[in-house]
Design a protein around this motif. Structure first.
Motif, mmCIF file in Angstrom:
data_model
loop_
_atom_site.group_PDB
_atom_site.id
_atom_site.type_symbol
_atom_site.label_atom_id
_atom_site.label_comp_id
_atom_site.label_asym_id
_atom_site.label_seq_id
_atom_site.Cartn_x
_atom_site.Cartn_y
_atom_site.Cartn_z
ATOM 1 N N SER A 30 0.833 -1.210 0.000
ATOM 2 C CA SER A 30 0.000 0.000 0.000
ATOM 3 C C SER A 30 0.866 1.258 0.000
ATOM 4 N N ILE A 43 -4.649 2.724 3.051
ATOM 5 C CA ILE A 43 -4.114 2.926 4.394
ATOM 6 C C ILE A 43 -2.947 1.979 4.668
ATOM 7 N N THR A 51 -4.505 -3.822 4.983
ATOM 8 C CA THR A 51 -5.449 -3.729 3.852
ATOM 9 C C THR A 51 -6.397 -4.920 3.874
ATOM 10 N N ASP A 70 -4.276 -2.737 -5.402
ATOM 11 C CA ASP A 70 -3.615 -3.085 -4.140
ATOM 12 C C ASP A 70 -4.475 -4.140 -3.455
HETATM 13 MG MG LIG Z 1 -1.724 -2.846 2.512
#
Ligand SMILES: [Mg+2]
Ligand SMILES: Nc1nc2c(ncn2[C@@H]2O[C@H](COP(=O)(O)OP(=O)(O)OP(=O)(O)O)[C@@H](O)[C@H]2O)c(=O)[nH]1
Length: 305
Positions: A30, A43, A51, A70
């Motif tokens: 991320s 985040i 995540t 992601d």
């Molecule tokens: Mg992540």
């Protein structure tokens, strides 16, 4: 105006496609997405399994459009919340043109990485490896890791990077661009993500609660937005959000002594949501116990997992 005759047709050379960012928990996926976008939409925290959903971010370059997905960190999950999340991460492979595998060069995660290579060898997508956190690793250790990885899988490229400092991230993007198929862009020029603002706001609250609470709490946390209203002709957004936990003891920890922890979470989240929206934000947080929600299929669905 007459078009210059010698110019190559840009529609022929433009490349576009979907890149699935996969890796073990905490590898820096991320952080890398945010770095490539030049803006934070996903985040991050030093705790693994931050995540929980597929997060889409679009990078617009002169000769390409890269749509990044992601994903949650892949590991051998047994807990119901985690198995659902890992399955969702692996499902992004079916949407991807290219895979970007991210590995932590400082703290390798052998079991998760072996599982990932096993999954990747079952399909034919081109895979690039970003060996991340080189700011923390000595050169000889890095070289021996590169050797190990290149013996384990036929990567299109192995690029040592630091997602945190940005070192080598541009060469990594060049290498990805070269593996994308030719084609027109998928998203309009100014789009950054397909995520609703409400979702990002909930994620920001979850990040602050993740970062500001101790060991076991983060995994028992989910955040929902109860209401999201624009006021004062768009100058102020009033948000009510609920932090869900599994037990009364966890509720006490999230609220803190005389509400101090919850205020700290709310304050940090409000500032970041204000920056995201470019408006004033009034954020009110509630904490609610939903017994054992991480094992309850209906609750998991309600929270978006
Ligand atoms: Mg992540
Ligand atoms: N020193 C250093 N730290 C990094 C780098 N990239 C990420 N980190 C840190 O590593 C931790 C994990 O980063 P994340 O981006 O949340 O990792 P992730 O792979 O998305 O993790 P999950 O979502 O939990 O799977 C955070 O504390 C980051 O600040 C890097 O290049 N160098």
């Amino acid at each position: 105006m007459v078009n210059p005759v010698n110019e190559t047709d840009p529609s022929q050379s433009f490349r576009s496609g979907f890149v699935a960012i996969l890796g073990a928990p905490n590898a820096g996926k991320s952080t890398l997405l945010n770095r490539m976008l030049g803006q934070k939409i996903s985040i991050t925290s030093k705790k693994p399994q931050t995540t929980r959903n597929r997060i889409l971010g679009v990078v617009h370059r002169a000769a390409s459009q890269m749509v990044f997905l992601d994903t949650p960190g892949i590991h051998r999950a047994r807990h119901p919340l985690n198995t659902r999340i890992v399955d969702a991460a692996l499902a992004t492979l079916s949407e991807a043109d290219v895979v970007l595998l991210v590995a932590d060069a400082q703290t390798p995660d052998g079991p998760s990485e072996r599982l990932l290579l096993e999954k990747l060898s079952q399909q034919r997508l081109p895979v690039l490896l970003a060996l991340n956190k080189i700011d923390l690793v000595q050169r000889p250790a890095l070289l021996s890791q590169i050797e190990g990885w290149s013996g384990a899988f036929a990567f299109r490229a192995i690029v040592p990077i630091s997602a945190k400092s940005g070192e080598q991230v541009n060469p990594l993007m060049d290498a990805m661009e070269a593996t994308l198929p030719p084609g027109p862009p998928f998203f309009p020029p100014d789009s950054l993500t397909d995520l609703p603002t409400r979702f990002i706001a909930a994620e920001i609250v979850r990040e602050k609660a993740f970062r500001l609470t101790g060991q076991e709490i983060p995994y028992a946390l989910a955040v929902t937005i109860d209401s999201f209203k624009e006021e004062k002709k768009g100058a102020l957004v009033r948000i009510h959000a609920t932090i869900h936990v599994e037990r009364d003891s966890q509720k006490g920890i999230v609220i803190g002594r005389q509400g101090a922890k919850l205020r700290q979470i709310g304050e940090a989240a409000r500032k970041e949501i204000e920056a995201l929206l470019g408006t004033g934000v009034f954020l009110k947080l509630f904490v609610r116990v939903q017994k054992n929600w991480t094992r309850d299929t209906r609750a998991l669905r309600k929270f978006g997992y």
